[in-house]
Structures are given as structure tokens and as C-alpha cells.
Enzyme design. Sequence first.
Site, PDB file in Angstrom:
ATOM      1  N   LYS A 142       0.809  -1.215   0.000  1.00  0.00           N
ATOM      2  CA  LYS A 142       0.000   0.000   0.000  1.00  0.00           C
ATOM      3  C   LYS A 142       0.842   1.264   0.000  1.00  0.00           C
ATOM      4  CE  LYS A 142      -0.540  -0.043   5.064  1.00  0.00           C
ATOM      5  NZ  LYS A 142       0.093  -1.365   5.292  1.00  0.00           N
ATOM      6  N   HIS A 270       1.205  -3.741  15.052  1.00  0.00           N
ATOM      7  CA  HIS A 270       1.703  -2.621  14.258  1.00  0.00           C
ATOM      8  C   HIS A 270       1.765  -1.402  15.166  1.00  0.00           C
ATOM      9  CE1 HIS A 270       2.562   0.035  10.975  1.00  0.00           C
ATOM     10  NE2 HIS A 270       2.330  -0.887  10.049  1.00  0.00           N
ATOM     11  N   GLU A 342       6.593  -5.773   8.307  1.00  0.00           N
ATOM     12  CA  GLU A 342       5.866  -5.156   7.202  1.00  0.00           C
ATOM     13  C   GLU A 342       6.387  -3.741   6.908  1.00  0.00           C
ATOM     14  OE1 GLU A 342       1.857  -5.256   8.586  1.00  0.00           O
ATOM     15  OE2 GLU A 342       1.804  -7.438   8.748  1.00  0.00           O
TER      16      GLU A 342
END
Length: 502
Positions: A142, A270, A342
Site C-alpha cells: 500500500k 503494528h 511489514e
Amino acid sequence: MSRLEVLAAQSPVDFDFDIISCSPSLSTTIPRDKTLVNAIANGLLSSAPHVLPGHDTASGLVLGKGDARVDDDVTIPGLPPLLRGHPDIHLRNGVMNAYELAAAGEVDAEKAFFVADLSYVYRQHLRWKANLPEIEPFYAVKCNPDPYVLRLLAALGTGFDCASMGEISQVAAINIDPSRIIFANPCKAASFIRSAAKSGVDMMTFDNTDELYKIARVNPSAKLVVRILTDDSKSLCRLGLKFGAPLVSVPGLLAKARELQLDVIGVSFHVGSGCYDSSAFADAVKRARSAFDMGKEAGYEFNLLDVGGGFEDGSFETTASILKDAISQHFPNRRDIRIIAEPGRYYVSKAFSLAANVIARRAPPALERGSQDVDVDPEQPSVMYYINDGVYGSFNCILFDHQAPQPHVLSLGGSFHVPASVPLRASSVWGPTCDSIDCVCAVTQLPETLQVGDWLAFENMGAYTMCAASQFNGFEVSTVMYTAGGGADAAEVRAVLRERGQ
């Protein structure tokens, strides 16, 4: 005669050192070929047509031959050619091409454009492997789903963090093994889960009971990862406002997963996008340890830890050290645990630069008459410049990613050299649309002599920029030129892409 047509130089310009001085970011490792540099520079300043070998009419970009320009041995169907050389050279090359196209009457000749340096992405990957060898990077698509970036990272062996079926399809199109993809969106459409399963993507996150019911109905063989809530108060984008299960709710979620006969394989978190406090990772790993213990109590043997994103370029080594220490402390026996992350902006933020043309200018009448005695507050902008990209385009990062990009002058009065003695004036920079929120820089210092037709450059434009750009008001999304870089890494980038079969 328009500004773009006034290109004649009174005498040749010697760029033997000036081409470096006006761009501090330009590496001194660039081959200092004075003949080539002056040929490029004086081509811009010459009234004669400027023709470089090769011209890509589809993209409107001038392409060259040999090491200084286009890389003939890396060709990917459907993508622009991969150039050679330092990105600053290609920023200037793009400007020269714009002048040439404008002189020929081309529509949108001065269109804004990016230059992407793939060697920077490559170096970031080497940096990751050196500092976090135990952790597999799963690039956050993204952040920037650029096709060259995806191919390079795929060739380097990274995995991919996808948040939609569209992203999964884009990654699958470059022949990525499904085991290298995590569907890291805790709230997915049922049709996306079904389509992902058909593509072989079974690893996915969840943080609520309804998601478990949905997955049990659509893909009961999925490999699930429970996403826990962490402290993301020290991040630019606080994802915990939307995602993450509080630890107190994790036992109930795992019990429901067992009841539905679903396979939960691990824990993810996250700390937020753009984390500026590395200690947040230590706290998050501690919480993940608690979730692992909860999994064991529920009858699971977790084998995956996903430490998410939030990695910043400037603090990466500090973050890596804190993260490794936390993992060693809370997961001392991790022989059977796969650890992934990530990262997104870490890989691409500094790899992309944007060049934008000054298409309009507004100044007080006294300034227009050339008066230096203008009664204005020196701290407040007295001149407004309008460029051909804005917050509805590449600068959406201002609204969505809390960024504050600042320009530097790329060309001034037909020259790439901006003397340090040029007086500066407080100015504002605006995008091209008819919306008043389209402000790129509310206050910035720019040369008093900056005019329509000159060019500004913006660095660090690779993360959360073009991926969210729109065509509001009919303005097209800025195009991208690609280079393998101008240093020793350039050959490695080309070799990696060739080895993968391009």
C-alpha cells in the site's frame, strides 16, 4: 515570447563544479565527465533543438544510449526503460526534455514527473538484512505499489503485505509464491477472502469475532494471525484507532477460533506508520509474548510473529537494536518461530524525487514592478507560486500522511545553477486545482527571481504519494522515470532484475 522559449545563453556555462554545488544530495561518486555535463547543461541553454539519442514518444521522456542513459539489458514489457546514472542527472534531463517539448508546442509539455532510484531500494534491503537478519521483510504494498519496486523486492526475496485483493493480484502477477504473501487486513470483504484462497493466499490477520465467522464460512483452511493492539501514540499514523484486539479480548477470540476449528498460527502487531519512538517496539513485543502464552492456553502452538511496520529510515539502526533485544528477551527459544515484518516507507521514501513546474505566480504590484522596498512581513509569504502537482495528486501525503515536503530550486532562469547569493523571499507554493486547500507549502523561502517556467524539486516523495493520487480537476497523475543509480550498486540492481527473468 513565452518564458519557456527564452532559452538562449549568452555564453557557454562551465558546470565543472557548479552542478555539484547546487545539489547537495548529489553524490560526489558520480563520474565527473565535464564534457558530458556541459553538453547536457548547455543543451538546455541553447536555442537550437536539443536532441538526445533515442526518444520515447509514449512517455514523452528523452532516452539516451550507453551507461550515461538507458540500460539496454534490462527490458520489462509494458514498463518504461531502466536508465543508468544518478537521479539528479535524470531530473535535469526531464526538465530539458520539457523545454524541448514546449518549444515544439506539445500539450502538457511541462508535466510534473518523478525520478525513482532503484539502487536506493536495493541498499535499504542490504541494510535490513545486515541489521535484522532474523526478520523477513514483507513489503507493505500500500505504501507504493510501483511495478519496478515490486519486481526488485521480489527478486531480492522479500515477502509482501497486501491489504486488498487488488494488491494480491498485482503481486501474484509477478509470480510470487503465495507463501510470501500475508493478507494483513483484519477486516476483509468475504469475496476477497474467497478470491485470496483461490490464489493460494491463506495467511491472514483478524482482530474480531465477526471476522472469524466470515473466514470459517469462506476459507476454513486459512492460516490466521491475531492482530493485537499496541501503543501507537508515538507514530505519525495511529492505526490502533481502527485495528488491533486489546490483550484482554484475545483469550475470547482464540476460544472462538478453536470452537470454529480454525488454525491460528501466530500474532501480529503494528506500532503505527512512521513511528518516531523506537521503544514502542519493545513494549509491543512484550505484549506479543503474552498473546503467545494465551495461544498455548487455548491449545495453539504459535509459530509466527509479525512485528508489523513503522520503521523509519533515520532511526532504523536504533529501532533494529531495540527490537532484537526485545525479541531475545521475550522469545529466547525461537527456533521454530518465523518472524516477519511489514516495512513500507523504509524502503521507498527516499528513493523517489518529484520535479514540478511553476505554472503561475502571484505577487504584489510593487514586486511586479521590480521594487525592493515592499512593505511586507518578511516572515509571511508575499509571493504565491502555483505548480502542476498538488495535494489531490502526489502531495496527498500532506493530508493523509502528515508530511511537510519542502522544495528546492531545480532550474532558475534556464540554468541548473542557483548561486548562493540569490536573495530569498518568503513564499507559498500551491497545487494546480481550483480548490483552496490545495496548498503544498504554506511558507517557504524561494529566490526572488523565481518565475513561471522554472522548476522545483521535492525529495523523499516515495511513500504514500503517487499511490493515493487522483485525477481531480482533470489533472493527470505524474509519470515516473527509473534509474538503476549511478554508483556501484547499479550493476547489482540490473543483475538482480535480469536474474529473475525481468
